[in-house]
Design an enzyme around this catalytic site. Sequence first.
Site, PDB file in Angstrom:
ATOM      1  N   GLU A  34       0.860  -1.200   0.000  1.00 55.00           N
ATOM      2  CA  GLU A  34       0.000   0.000   0.000  1.00 55.00           C
ATOM      3  C   GLU A  34       0.886   1.237   0.000  1.00 55.00           C
ATOM      4  O   GLU A  34       1.771   1.367   0.831  1.00 55.00           O
ATOM      5  CB  GLU A  34      -0.933  -0.011   1.201  1.00 55.00           C
ATOM      6  N   THR A  42      -9.499   4.236  -1.150  1.00 51.04           N
ATOM      7  CA  THR A  42     -10.387   5.377  -1.353  1.00 51.04           C
ATOM      8  C   THR A  42     -11.559   5.308  -0.387  1.00 51.04           C
ATOM      9  O   THR A  42     -11.917   6.291   0.267  1.00 51.04           O
ATOM     10  CB  THR A  42     -10.937   5.355  -2.802  1.00 51.04           C
ATOM     11  N   ALA A 183     -23.990  15.533 -12.107  1.00 48.78           N
ATOM     12  CA  ALA A 183     -25.108  15.156 -11.227  1.00 48.78           C
ATOM     13  C   ALA A 183     -25.134  13.656 -10.969  1.00 48.78           C
ATOM     14  O   ALA A 183     -26.174  13.012 -11.007  1.00 48.78           O
ATOM     15  CB  ALA A 183     -26.428  15.612 -11.844  1.00 48.78           C
ATOM     16  N   ILE A 186     -21.750  11.012  -6.369  1.00 51.25           N
ATOM     17  CA  ILE A 186     -20.819  11.758  -5.500  1.00 51.25           C
ATOM     18  C   ILE A 186     -21.183  13.243  -5.463  1.00 51.25           C
ATOM     19  O   ILE A 186     -21.214  13.861  -4.392  1.00 51.25           O
ATOM     20  CB  ILE A 186     -19.360  11.534  -5.955  1.00 51.25           C
ATOM     21  N   GLU A 205     -25.039  19.726 -15.215  1.00 51.54           N
ATOM     22  CA  GLU A 205     -24.892  18.362 -15.742  1.00 51.54           C
ATOM     23  C   GLU A 205     -24.999  18.398 -17.265  1.00 51.54           C
ATOM     24  O   GLU A 205     -25.905  19.001 -17.817  1.00 51.54           O
ATOM     25  CB  GLU A 205     -25.982  17.464 -15.125  1.00 51.54           C
ATOM     26  N   HIS A 447     -44.725  -4.797  11.903  1.00 47.27           N
ATOM     27  CA  HIS A 447     -45.452  -3.529  11.863  1.00 47.27           C
ATOM     28  C   HIS A 447     -45.178  -2.750  13.147  1.00 47.27           C
ATOM     29  O   HIS A 447     -45.173  -3.332  14.224  1.00 47.27           O
ATOM     30  CB  HIS A 447     -46.952  -3.799  11.762  1.00 47.27           C
TER      31      HIS A 447
HETATM   32  C1  LIG Z   1     -16.437  10.537  -2.201  1.00 44.21           C
HETATM   33  C2  LIG Z   1     -16.673   9.091  -2.520  1.00 44.21           C
HETATM   34  C3  LIG Z   1     -17.728   8.433  -1.932  1.00 44.21           C
HETATM   35  C4  LIG Z   1     -17.947   7.094  -2.205  1.00 44.21           C
HETATM   36  N1  LIG Z   1     -19.004   6.481  -1.596  1.00 44.21           N
HETATM   37  C5  LIG Z   1     -19.245   5.184  -1.846  1.00 44.21           C
HETATM   38  C6  LIG Z   1     -20.295   4.517  -1.186  1.00 44.21           C
HETATM   39  O1  LIG Z   1     -21.011   5.097  -0.370  1.00 44.21           O
HETATM   40  N2  LIG Z   1     -20.497   3.210  -1.459  1.00 44.21           N
HETATM   41  C7  LIG Z   1     -19.715   2.534  -2.361  1.00 44.21           C
HETATM   42  O2  LIG Z   1     -19.951   1.332  -2.590  1.00 44.21           O
HETATM   43  N3  LIG Z   1     -18.696   3.143  -2.994  1.00 44.21           N
HETATM   44  C8  LIG Z   1     -18.445   4.448  -2.753  1.00 44.21           C
HETATM   45  N4  LIG Z   1     -17.382   5.053  -3.367  1.00 44.21           N
HETATM   46  C9  LIG Z   1     -16.568   4.257  -4.312  1.00 44.21           C
HETATM   47  C10 LIG Z   1     -15.573   3.352  -3.547  1.00 44.21           C
HETATM   48  O3  LIG Z   1     -14.753   4.155  -2.742  1.00 44.21           O
HETATM   49  C11 LIG Z   1     -14.725   2.539  -4.525  1.00 44.21           C
HETATM   50  O4  LIG Z   1     -15.588   1.810  -5.385  1.00 44.21           O
HETATM   51  C12 LIG Z   1     -13.851   1.552  -3.792  1.00 44.21           C
HETATM   52  O5  LIG Z   1     -12.984   2.209  -2.898  1.00 44.21           O
HETATM   53  C13 LIG Z   1     -13.002   0.741  -4.785  1.00 44.21           C
HETATM   54  O6  LIG Z   1     -12.189  -0.150  -4.091  1.00 44.21           O
HETATM   55  P1  LIG Z   1     -10.808  -0.668  -4.691  1.00 44.21           P
HETATM   56  O7  LIG Z   1     -10.266  -1.633  -3.692  1.00 44.21           O
HETATM   57  O8  LIG Z   1     -10.994  -1.147  -6.084  1.00 44.21           O
HETATM   58  O9  LIG Z   1      -9.860   0.607  -4.814  1.00 44.21           O
HETATM   59  P2  LIG Z   1      -9.510   1.815  -3.827  1.00 44.21           P
HETATM   60  O10 LIG Z   1     -10.388   1.877  -2.666  1.00 44.21           O
HETATM   61  O11 LIG Z   1      -9.390   3.004  -4.698  1.00 44.21           O
HETATM   62  O12 LIG Z   1      -8.083   1.422  -3.265  1.00 44.21           O
HETATM   63  C14 LIG Z   1      -6.950   1.364  -4.071  1.00 44.21           C
HETATM   64  C15 LIG Z   1      -5.727   1.410  -3.184  1.00 44.21           C
HETATM   65  O13 LIG Z   1      -4.594   1.047  -3.961  1.00 44.21           O
HETATM   66  C16 LIG Z   1      -3.487   1.864  -3.597  1.00 44.21           C
HETATM   67  N5  LIG Z   1      -2.542   1.825  -4.709  1.00 44.21           N
HETATM   68  C17 LIG Z   1      -2.781   2.175  -6.010  1.00 44.21           C
HETATM   69  N6  LIG Z   1      -1.692   1.927  -6.769  1.00 44.21           N
HETATM   70  C18 LIG Z   1      -0.761   1.418  -5.936  1.00 44.21           C
HETATM   71  C19 LIG Z   1       0.556   0.962  -6.118  1.00 44.21           C
HETATM   72  N7  LIG Z   1       1.157   0.943  -7.323  1.00 44.21           N
HETATM   73  N8  LIG Z   1       1.239   0.499  -5.039  1.00 44.21           N
HETATM   74  C20 LIG Z   1       0.657   0.485  -3.811  1.00 44.21           C
HETATM   75  N9  LIG Z   1      -0.593   0.897  -3.579  1.00 44.21           N
HETATM   76  C21 LIG Z   1      -1.296   1.351  -4.634  1.00 44.21           C
HETATM   77  C22 LIG Z   1      -4.133   3.215  -3.333  1.00 44.21           C
HETATM   78  O14 LIG Z   1      -3.286   4.013  -2.528  1.00 44.21           O
HETATM   79  C23 LIG Z   1      -5.416   2.795  -2.611  1.00 44.21           C
HETATM   80  O15 LIG Z   1      -5.209   2.682  -1.235  1.00 44.21           O
HETATM   81  C24 LIG Z   1     -17.101   6.389  -3.093  1.00 44.21           C
HETATM   82  C25 LIG Z   1     -16.016   7.053  -3.680  1.00 44.21           C
HETATM   83  C26 LIG Z   1     -15.804   8.375  -3.402  1.00 44.21           C
HETATM   84  C27 LIG Z   1     -14.625   9.068  -4.019  1.00 44.21           C
END
Ligand SMILES: Cc1cc2nc3c(=O)[nH]c(=O)nc-3n(C[C@H](O)[C@H](O)[C@H](O)COP(=O)(O)OP(=O)(O)OC[C@H]3O[C@@H](n4cnc5c(N)ncnc54)[C@H](O)[C@@H]3O)c2cc1C
Length: 468
Positions: A34, A42, A183, A186, A205, A447
């Site tokens: 990480e 994220t 729109a 997020i 939008e 209910h």
């Molecule tokens: C504001 C916001 C609100 C959201 N709300 C929701 C919600 O309510 N419900 C929902 O289902 N989804 C929501 N999402 C979407 C959700 O966050 C993502 O779908 C989810 O995090 C994706 O998971 P992931 O494991 O694929 O990647 P990510 O969570 O993006 O994690 C990727 C990780 O990989 C690491 N990384 C990348 N490249 C490298 C590398 N080369 N070496 C080491 N580490 C690396 C990054 O640092 C990061 O920690 C939201 C997103 C945002 C921006």
Amino acid sequence: MADPFDLTVIGSGPGGYVCAVRAAQLGLKVAVVEKWPTFGGTCLNIGCIPSKALLHATELFEEATHNFDRLGIDIDGPRLNLEQMMAHKDDVVASNTSGIEYLFKKNKITAFQGIGTIAGPGKVIVTPESGAPQEIEAKAIVIASGSVSTPLPGIETDEDRIVTSTGALSLGKVPENLLVIGAGVIGLELGSVWARLGAKVTVVEFLDRILPGMDGEVAKQFQRMLSKQGFTFKLGTKVTAIDMGEKGLVAHLESASGGSDETLEADVALVSIGRRPFTEGLGLDTVGIEIDGRGRIKTDGHYQTNVQGIYAIGDVISGPMLAHKAEDEGVALAEILAGQAGHVNYGVIPGVVYTNPEIAAIGKTEEDLKAEGVPYKIGKFPFTANGRAKAMLATQGFVKLLADARTDRVLGAHIVGKNAGEMIHEIAVLMEFSGSAEDLARTCHAHPTLSEAVREAALACGLGAIHI
Ligand SMILES: Cc1cc2nc3c(=O)[nH]c(=O)nc-3n(C[C@H](O)[C@H](O)[C@H](O)COP(=O)(O)OP(=O)(O)OC[C@H]3O[C@@H](n4cnc5c(N)ncnc54)[C@H](O)[C@@H]3O)c2cc1C
């Protein structure tokens, strides 16, 4: 060199950390790489979790402002302590990210901090912020590198006045005028946070509707509800440039079809036009991993890329960019790598918009069914006819169930209403078991609950709703 790992996961978001935990539970020796100082990606750091902390706090703030007197609670009006609200959000994030650290220790997962770059099949170089790079070997590599905000050409974000979602989660003061570009989920969630605290929110939008991809009727009704909450919508419009003056921002808008220029003043602009897969620094070219036209890593039905032994899951591959979709892929892949039959049912992935009221959707929309030529019936029930909703002053919205006209099998559901995001799951379970509207209609529901509206919508598909 130490014994190789069975699995090295790059990225500790919901895809990566869940894959690592399940693989370790199934007896594999697992490493996670990480690049950020905390785990959780994220979702935990700058996405789902902090946004929901702010949405919860601001919803209560709004309740206290507008609804308490109707409930017989007289207060002088709440005062905003934004610093404390942000501290709450940061505490929630810290508690969640340290929870992942605990899970890694508990499951004997080795964590490496730094950028993970694939140097060849089975080889990952970890480059920390300081110190020497380190090479780790593994039988399999999983890319779970996630996604980042899609930039808007010609508009630079500074996370201060022109922000992505990350900046919008940490504004130092409530903007008087907030311009939200896009729109989608997020934009509407973060727009709601600041609107509830007093910002005048204008959403621009490009398309002629909000929430693209969601059921059209739901989107239309929801737009009306947000307009009543003070949102202004400019649909079929694009932002072409933003001037940064000393006093504020001036956005230049144009009709999507060309012509009719106008300008709009704002203190802060949120660019929320979508997210794109993040693959920088992974070394995809070194090993020849293929990506598609939208920058997503191509995988087969078992999440393997075109290079044997290298897999990818989550936002970086195709499918909805949702945390629970990434998690489910993480579990499925860990099971496949452990010799089991991992599988994700992409037809039953809920999507939730955590506004007030919430929107929750699963399965097919009416537009999908029309396009596919599937004969369907609709069962609808409004929360205005639900006793619990009346007691909670939460009568906005409805449940809409879509079932196959020939077999009664439930094909989709769309809920606008308080706690819709919790209610959708009984329909998810029903759909996983290929259940019918009648199965749901004949299931006893407590209910008074909001969930009775779900049952009534199922009744309305055939047997007939009772309370309307
Ligand atoms: C504001 C916001 C609100 C959201 N709300 C929701 C919600 O309510 N419900 C929902 O289902 N989804 C929501 N999402 C979407 C959700 O966050 C993502 O779908 C989810 O995090 C994706 O998971 P992931 O494991 O694929 O990647 P990510 O969570 O993006 O994690 C990727 C990780 O990989 C690491 N990384 C990348 N490249 C490298 C590398 N080369 N070496 C080491 N580490 C690396 C990054 O640092 C990061 O920690 C939201 C997103 C945002 C921006």
